[in-house]
Design a protein around this motif. Structure first.
Motif, mmCIF file in Angstrom:
data_model
loop_
_atom_site.group_PDB
_atom_site.id
_atom_site.type_symbol
_atom_site.label_atom_id
_atom_site.label_comp_id
_atom_site.label_asym_id
_atom_site.label_seq_id
_atom_site.Cartn_x
_atom_site.Cartn_y
_atom_site.Cartn_z
ATOM 1 N N UNK A 82 0.851 -1.192 0.000
ATOM 2 C CA UNK A 82 0.000 0.000 0.000
ATOM 3 C C UNK A 82 0.888 1.245 0.000
ATOM 4 N N UNK A 83 0.520 2.239 -0.795
ATOM 5 C CA UNK A 83 1.288 3.485 -0.831
ATOM 6 C C UNK A 83 0.610 4.592 -0.031
ATOM 7 N N UNK A 84 -0.614 4.323 0.436
ATOM 8 C CA UNK A 84 -1.356 5.321 1.214
ATOM 9 C C UNK A 84 -1.989 4.646 2.418
ATOM 10 N N UNK A 124 0.130 13.491 1.743
ATOM 11 C CA UNK A 124 -0.056 13.680 0.302
ATOM 12 C C UNK A 124 -0.459 12.353 -0.348
ATOM 13 N N UNK A 125 -1.371 12.447 -1.302
ATOM 14 C CA UNK A 125 -1.803 11.250 -2.021
ATOM 15 C C UNK A 125 -0.658 10.757 -2.912
ATOM 16 N N UNK A 126 -0.289 9.502 -2.753
ATOM 17 C CA UNK A 126 0.754 8.907 -3.597
ATOM 18 C C UNK A 126 0.080 7.949 -4.565
ATOM 19 N N UNK A 127 0.254 8.167 -5.845
ATOM 20 C CA UNK A 127 -0.348 7.224 -6.783
ATOM 21 C C UNK A 127 0.475 5.930 -6.790
ATOM 22 N N UNK A 128 -0.166 4.861 -7.216
ATOM 23 C CA UNK A 128 0.481 3.538 -7.238
ATOM 24 C C UNK A 128 1.833 3.595 -7.945
ATOM 25 N N UNK A 129 2.729 2.690 -7.571
ATOM 26 C CA UNK A 129 4.067 2.691 -8.172
ATOM 27 C C UNK A 129 4.016 2.306 -9.647
ATOM 28 N N UNK A 130 4.991 2.854 -10.372
ATOM 29 C CA UNK A 130 5.181 2.463 -11.762
ATOM 30 C C UNK A 130 6.013 1.177 -11.721
#
Lengths: 163, 345
Positions: A82-84, A124-130
């Motif tokens: 999870x990034x958030x 801050x919202x972090x979008x999913x990893x590339x």
């Protein structure tokens, strides 16, 4: 490694100071190296990054490093990556739902972030990893991005002068 | 009843003819569904959830949904809840939307990557689904297929960003344009009752910023924690931007309560509730009484827009409990009355 990683979250403030201190010279040398040698040293640099950050933070080399925004805690150690985080399954003792013997990565992250100079960075919202960056160096990418930004700013300034 | 649903042109399918057709678009509404309308009209909404069947029987889906008729404004269709395999939530929602229900499509990030999820959002919206609930999902290890590969390409916040991108910018994450964007009302979940409790409201804000327009919570048995979180949410202005529906549940017995809190991570049940159940002569009835009281207490909290009733294996009592609580203020939730099984009659 688990204890070193927890040490980093607990002493996030000290790590932040060190990070602020070493980041500019590392990025400057990488930018310079990239200019004179191209990508010839990418492999050893990636190896170095993998082993340094691996030892200190259990870094998983996702190539999208957010350590400084997540209380010096690598979110890729969360079993759900999870990034958030955290998710809603955290145990009452603050341990992970999936690995009951492990402290929840995101409980550590929020704890770490609260001690840092910019505690709101974790909000801050972090979008999913590339995922295509998996295994590559986040340092090199950051150095290239910063350099490009600098060049773009220069170009813009020149264009402004001309007009 | 069996007319195709056409999102492009409401004129040909006014909902008197087909309750499954989208409602006429309304200013300030993102979807054309009933659930958003109930909330934006200022009503206290009730949602509940059905466990999709382990079957191909569509009638079973309709039978399970019909248990809630009149008492529930939207029905969550769980997506492999607890990492157990069931009929897909997209299919359940498509079936329910077709006859006019307002299901909430739960999407768990555990089983699908961003390519599959975006495809599902388009497909579901094409079949009339108006509400989506973004969830990270339980890990595969907690379900009946622990040997499966967990995906977790996105998390719930990234999924909310994805929905918002598709809806507002009419494009895929890749940038490729959509000919028609999915007009879905987006939601997510919160669990204010587990660590880090202090940061949970900040995470709620993150979800609202990422695009959550409604929020359903995990089981709430501890009113004090909920109240303090709601107070902070109101102060931060979050309840102006998102509708919050705390979750309440029924406990069949003190034994169930103890089992739940020690075996299902994320479920927090205070000792006072367990003691109350233990002391009751009829524990199941007491569990339902507690649920009714919780609904009433939740309604009194400032900033709350509704309640999400989770009555696993006690679905047939939901209507009774909602009626007993009086939270609908005499309002009857929409239901497709007089539905006929056309294929068999």
């Amino acid at each position: 490694m688990y204890s070193l990683r927890r040490f980093a979250s607990k002493h996030s403030k000290a790590y932040e100071v060190v990070y602020k201190f070493v980041e500019p010279p590392i990025l400057a040398s990488l930018t310079w190296l990239n200019k004179v040698a191209g990508d010839r040293f990418d492999k050893p640099i990636t190896w170095m990054e993998k082993h340094t950050k691996g030892a200190l933070f259990d870094c998983q080399m996702c190539g999208n490093c957010v350590l400084s925004k997540t209380g010096m805690t690598c979110p890729m150690n969360c079993p759900k990556t999870i990034r958030n985080g955290p998710c809603g399954g955290v145990r009452a003792n603050g341990n992970c739902e999936v690995k009951p013997e492990m402290k929840c990565v995101w409980v550590e992250a929020w704890g770490g972030a609260s001690k840092m100079r910019n505690p709101q960075e974790i909000e801050l919202v972090q979008f999913a990893v590339d995922r295509s960056h998996q295994g590559s160096s986040a340092w090199i990418r950051l150095a290239k991005e910063r350099d490009k930004e600098k060049q773009d700013r220069k170009q813009a300034a020149i264009a402004e002068d001309v007009s | 009843m069996n007319k195709p649903i056409d999102n492009h042109d409401n004129e040909h399918h006014p909902y008197v003819d087909n309750p499954g057709s989208p409602l006429p678009p309304k200013e300030g509404h993102v979807s054309q569904g009933r659930f958003e309308r109930v909330l934006r009209d200022g009503h206290f909404a009730v949602t509940s959830e059905i466990a999709p069947p382990d079957s191909v029987d569509a009638d079973e889906v309709y039978r399970r949904a019909a248990l809630f008729d009149g008492a529930v404004d939207a029905i969550n269709a769980t997506d492999g809840s607890g990492a157990n395999c069931h009929m897909s939530s997209v299919a359940v929602c498509a079936l329910l939307s077709h006859i006019g229900y307002s299901p909430i499509l739960q999407i768990s990030c555990r089983d699908k990557n961003r390519i599959a999820i975006q495809g599902d959002i388009l497909g579901a919206a094409a079949m009339g689904v108006c509400n989506v609930l973004a969830l990270t999902g339980d890990d595969v290890s907690s379900g009946d297929h622990p040997e499966a590969k967990p995906v977790f390409d996105l998390d719930s916040v990234s999924l909310l960003t994805t929905i918002k991108t598709m809806r507002e910018e009419s494009r895929f994450l890749s940038g490729r344009k959509l000919d028609l964007a999915p007009k879905v009302f987006a939601g997510s979940s919160i669990n204010p009752f587990v660590p880090p409790i202090e940061s949970r409201v900040l995470q709620l804000r993150k979800k609202v910023e990422a695009g959550a327009e409604f929020i359903q919570s995990q089981y709430c048995f501890d009113m004090d924690i909920l109240k303090s979180m709601m107070k902070r949410a109101v102060d931060m202005g979050l309840t102006e931007k998102a509708f919050i529906l705390p979750g309440v549940g029924t406990l069949a017995s003190a034994k169930t309560a103890k089992w739940l809190r020690s075996n299902v991570p994320g479920v927090h049940i205070p000792d006072s509730i367990v003691k109350r159940l233990e002391g009751a002569e009829k524990q199941k009835a007491e569990g339902q009484k507690i649920c009714v009281e919780l609904m009433q207490q939740v309604k009194e909290i400032e900033g709350v827009s509704g309640v999400h009733v989770m009555a696993y294996r006690q679905e047939e009592f939901v209507t009774e409990m909602v009626d007993a609580s009086g939270v609908l203020d005499g309002r009857k939730a929409w239901a497709p009355t007089g539905w006929v099984d056309t294929a068999r009659t």
